[in-house]
Scaffold this motif. Sequence first.
Motif, PDB file in Angstrom:
ATOM      1  N   CYS A  45       2.930   0.568  -2.228  1.00  0.00           N
ATOM      2  CA  CYS A  45       3.044   0.381  -0.767  1.00  0.00           C
ATOM      3  C   CYS A  45       3.754   1.541  -0.065  1.00  0.00           C
ATOM      4  O   CYS A  45       4.381   1.349   0.982  1.00  0.00           O
ATOM      5  CB  CYS A  45       3.766  -0.931  -0.450  1.00  0.00           C
ATOM      6  SG  CYS A  45       2.743  -2.393  -0.714  1.00  0.00           S
ATOM      7  N   SER A  65      -2.224  -0.538   4.716  1.00  0.00           N
ATOM      8  CA  SER A  65      -2.316  -0.560   3.256  1.00  0.00           C
ATOM      9  C   SER A  65      -2.056   0.858   2.757  1.00  0.00           C
ATOM     10  O   SER A  65      -1.860   1.780   3.552  1.00  0.00           O
ATOM     11  CB  SER A  65      -3.688  -1.052   2.811  1.00  0.00           C
ATOM     12  OG  SER A  65      -4.703  -0.375   3.500  1.00  0.00           O
ATOM     13  N   THR A  66      -2.023   1.014   1.435  1.00  0.00           N
ATOM     14  CA  THR A  66      -1.745   2.326   0.838  1.00  0.00           C
ATOM     15  C   THR A  66      -2.971   2.794   0.063  1.00  0.00           C
ATOM     16  O   THR A  66      -3.529   2.045  -0.736  1.00  0.00           O
ATOM     17  CB  THR A  66      -0.518   2.248  -0.097  1.00  0.00           C
ATOM     18  OG1 THR A  66       0.622   1.883   0.680  1.00  0.00           O
ATOM     19  CG2 THR A  66      -0.254   3.580  -0.776  1.00  0.00           C
ATOM     20  N   SER A  76      -6.761  -1.238   7.834  1.00  0.00           N
ATOM     21  CA  SER A  76      -7.148  -1.960   6.620  1.00  0.00           C
ATOM     22  C   SER A  76      -8.543  -1.523   6.199  1.00  0.00           C
ATOM     23  O   SER A  76      -9.463  -1.533   7.017  1.00  0.00           O
ATOM     24  CB  SER A  76      -7.132  -3.466   6.931  1.00  0.00           C
ATOM     25  OG  SER A  76      -7.478  -4.232   5.809  1.00  0.00           O
ATOM     26  N   ALA A  77      -8.707  -1.122   4.934  1.00  0.00           N
ATOM     27  CA  ALA A  77     -10.016  -0.649   4.479  1.00  0.00           C
ATOM     28  C   ALA A  77     -10.879  -1.769   3.915  1.00  0.00           C
ATOM     29  O   ALA A  77     -12.086  -1.789   4.106  1.00  0.00           O
ATOM     30  CB  ALA A  77      -9.833   0.447   3.424  1.00  0.00           C
ATOM     31  N   THR A  78     -10.266  -2.703   3.207  1.00  0.00           N
ATOM     32  CA  THR A  78     -11.064  -3.762   2.576  1.00  0.00           C
ATOM     33  C   THR A  78     -10.645  -5.158   3.030  1.00  0.00           C
ATOM     34  O   THR A  78     -11.053  -6.158   2.433  1.00  0.00           O
ATOM     35  CB  THR A  78     -10.984  -3.671   1.031  1.00  0.00           C
ATOM     36  OG1 THR A  78      -9.628  -3.855   0.610  1.00  0.00           O
ATOM     37  CG2 THR A  78     -11.477  -2.327   0.522  1.00  0.00           C
ATOM     38  N   GLY A  79      -9.819  -5.216   4.055  1.00  0.00           N
ATOM     39  CA  GLY A  79      -9.524  -6.512   4.682  1.00  0.00           C
ATOM     40  C   GLY A  79      -8.219  -7.178   4.297  1.00  0.00           C
ATOM     41  O   GLY A  79      -7.826  -8.168   4.919  1.00  0.00           O
ATOM     42  N   SER A  80      -7.517  -6.654   3.291  1.00  0.00           N
ATOM     43  CA  SER A  80      -6.278  -7.324   2.858  1.00  0.00           C
ATOM     44  C   SER A  80      -5.192  -7.275   3.927  1.00  0.00           C
ATOM     45  O   SER A  80      -4.557  -8.292   4.232  1.00  0.00           O
ATOM     46  CB  SER A  80      -5.729  -6.684   1.584  1.00  0.00           C
ATOM     47  OG  SER A  80      -6.691  -6.729   0.574  1.00  0.00           O
ATOM     48  N   THR A  81      -4.968  -6.116   4.493  1.00  0.00           N
ATOM     49  CA  THR A  81      -3.901  -5.985   5.499  1.00  0.00           C
ATOM     50  C   THR A  81      -4.310  -6.682   6.790  1.00  0.00           C
ATOM     51  O   THR A  81      -3.458  -7.245   7.493  1.00  0.00           O
ATOM     52  CB  THR A  81      -3.567  -4.491   5.738  1.00  0.00           C
ATOM     53  OG1 THR A  81      -3.338  -3.882   4.464  1.00  0.00           O
ATOM     54  CG2 THR A  81      -2.317  -4.329   6.587  1.00  0.00           C
ATOM     55  N   GLY A 102      -5.129   6.611  -1.606  1.00  0.00           N
ATOM     56  CA  GLY A 102      -4.841   7.893  -2.260  1.00  0.00           C
ATOM     57  C   GLY A 102      -3.694   7.656  -3.209  1.00  0.00           C
ATOM     58  O   GLY A 102      -3.664   6.672  -3.950  1.00  0.00           O
ATOM     59  N   ASP A 113      -0.760  -2.315  -4.375  1.00  0.00           N
ATOM     60  CA  ASP A 113      -1.080  -2.823  -5.709  1.00  0.00           C
ATOM     61  C   ASP A 113       0.014  -2.308  -6.636  1.00  0.00           C
ATOM     62  O   ASP A 113       0.170  -1.091  -6.799  1.00  0.00           O
ATOM     63  CB  ASP A 113      -2.463  -2.269  -6.090  1.00  0.00           C
ATOM     64  CG  ASP A 113      -2.915  -2.665  -7.483  1.00  0.00           C
ATOM     65  OD1 ASP A 113      -2.057  -3.024  -8.314  1.00  0.00           O
ATOM     66  OD2 ASP A 113      -4.127  -2.590  -7.737  1.00  0.00           O
ATOM     67  N   SER A 135       3.818   4.604  -6.516  1.00  0.00           N
ATOM     68  CA  SER A 135       3.624   4.752  -5.056  1.00  0.00           C
ATOM     69  C   SER A 135       3.311   3.389  -4.434  1.00  0.00           C
ATOM     70  O   SER A 135       2.513   3.300  -3.510  1.00  0.00           O
ATOM     71  CB  SER A 135       2.500   5.747  -4.769  1.00  0.00           C
ATOM     72  OG  SER A 135       1.284   5.333  -5.381  1.00  0.00           O
ATOM     73  N   GLY A 167      -0.109   6.930  -2.367  1.00  0.00           N
ATOM     74  CA  GLY A 167       0.977   6.714  -1.416  1.00  0.00           C
ATOM     75  C   GLY A 167       0.673   7.060   0.030  1.00  0.00           C
ATOM     76  O   GLY A 167       1.589   7.217   0.839  1.00  0.00           O
TER      77      GLY A 167
HETATM   78  C1  LIG Z   1      -8.381   4.666  -4.560  1.00  0.00           C
HETATM   79  C2  LIG Z   1      -7.267   3.689  -4.324  1.00  0.00           C
HETATM   80  C3  LIG Z   1      -5.973   4.176  -4.210  1.00  0.00           C
HETATM   81  C4  LIG Z   1      -4.903   3.290  -4.019  1.00  0.00           C
HETATM   82  N1  LIG Z   1      -3.611   3.775  -3.956  1.00  0.00           N
HETATM   83  C5  LIG Z   1      -2.562   2.904  -3.871  1.00  0.00           C
HETATM   84  C6  LIG Z   1      -1.219   3.358  -3.921  1.00  0.00           C
HETATM   85  O1  LIG Z   1      -0.922   4.552  -4.035  1.00  0.00           O
HETATM   86  N2  LIG Z   1      -0.230   2.433  -3.809  1.00  0.00           N
HETATM   87  C7  LIG Z   1      -0.486   1.081  -3.688  1.00  0.00           C
HETATM   88  O2  LIG Z   1       0.457   0.300  -3.605  1.00  0.00           O
HETATM   89  N3  LIG Z   1      -1.767   0.629  -3.628  1.00  0.00           N
HETATM   90  C8  LIG Z   1      -2.791   1.495  -3.732  1.00  0.00           C
HETATM   91  N4  LIG Z   1      -4.091   1.021  -3.699  1.00  0.00           N
HETATM   92  C9  LIG Z   1      -4.326  -0.428  -3.568  1.00  0.00           C
HETATM   93  C10 LIG Z   1      -4.646  -0.880  -2.151  1.00  0.00           C
HETATM   94  O3  LIG Z   1      -3.616  -0.543  -1.247  1.00  0.00           O
HETATM   95  C11 LIG Z   1      -4.822  -2.407  -2.160  1.00  0.00           C
HETATM   96  O4  LIG Z   1      -6.051  -2.695  -2.796  1.00  0.00           O
HETATM   97  C12 LIG Z   1      -4.781  -3.057  -0.790  1.00  0.00           C
HETATM   98  O5  LIG Z   1      -4.818  -4.459  -0.933  1.00  0.00           O
HETATM   99  C13 LIG Z   1      -5.887  -2.607   0.142  1.00  0.00           C
HETATM  100  O6  LIG Z   1      -5.640  -3.157   1.410  1.00  0.00           O
HETATM  101  P1  LIG Z   1      -6.677  -3.050   2.632  1.00  0.00           P
HETATM  102  O7  LIG Z   1      -7.873  -3.858   2.247  1.00  0.00           O
HETATM  103  O8  LIG Z   1      -5.949  -3.668   3.760  1.00  0.00           O
HETATM  104  O9  LIG Z   1      -6.977  -1.603   2.845  1.00  0.00           O
HETATM  105  C14 LIG Z   1      -5.156   1.889  -3.908  1.00  0.00           C
HETATM  106  C15 LIG Z   1      -6.478   1.427  -4.031  1.00  0.00           C
HETATM  107  C16 LIG Z   1      -7.520   2.300  -4.244  1.00  0.00           C
HETATM  108  C17 LIG Z   1      -8.904   1.745  -4.414  1.00  0.00           C
END
Ligand SMILES: Cc1cc2nc3c(=O)[nH]c(=O)nc-3n(C[C@H](O)[C@H](O)[C@H](O)COP(=O)(O)O)c2cc1C
Length: 164
Positions: free
Chosen positions: A96, A53-54, A8-13, A56, A88, A94, A58
Amino acid sequence: MIGIFYGSATGSTADVAYKLAEALGIDSTNVFDVAKVAPSKLGDYDVLLLGTSTWGVGDMEDDWEDFINGAEELDLKDKKIAVFGCGDESMSDSFCSGVGKLYQRMQKTGATFIAPYNTDGYEYNQTDAKIDGQIVGLLIDNVNHPDLTQAKVDEWAKIVKEAI
Ligand SMILES: Cc1cc2nc3c(=O)[nH]c(=O)nc-3n(C[C@H](O)[C@H](O)[C@H](O)COP(=O)(O)O)c2cc1C
């Protein structure tokens, strides 16, 4: 025993991982950030919930990129794996998809994959997490639909319980 492993990069997962632990009635000491643990830890559990999380377009969350190289080499034939993750829906082609990549990469381990689910309430065009006509696990869009998250976590946790 159930272990939950997330990237998880920003905490959601991470948040979904701890919500799942609560819904399943397991102690939070069984929840691990893949950035901070070795893949061999997977061997300690009978049931593995793996979340990414996803990013780039996908891709799996960065921390998984390293972890999975070790994880996919393990023999997990006696284990059950369920996958989950955040995305998102506005990344509509792409959505999830990292969860689908994680699912595909872990096939090599010989584990049994459980708990496919649905994406009711979300709108997108395409996800790599749909494989052979099924959504392979729990997909969460906490960006656009935070109101749906808890109910989905609770429902999927029940599906996991029934499958183990
Ligand atoms: C640069 C960038 C690329 C992303 N690419 C995708 C994507 O391809 N598919 C998707 O469903 N979400 C995408 N997201 C949304 C993140 O997956 C979403 O914000 C998620 O809640 C982050 O979870 P984390 O905090 O657990 O990492 C992207 C977000 C960013 C900022």
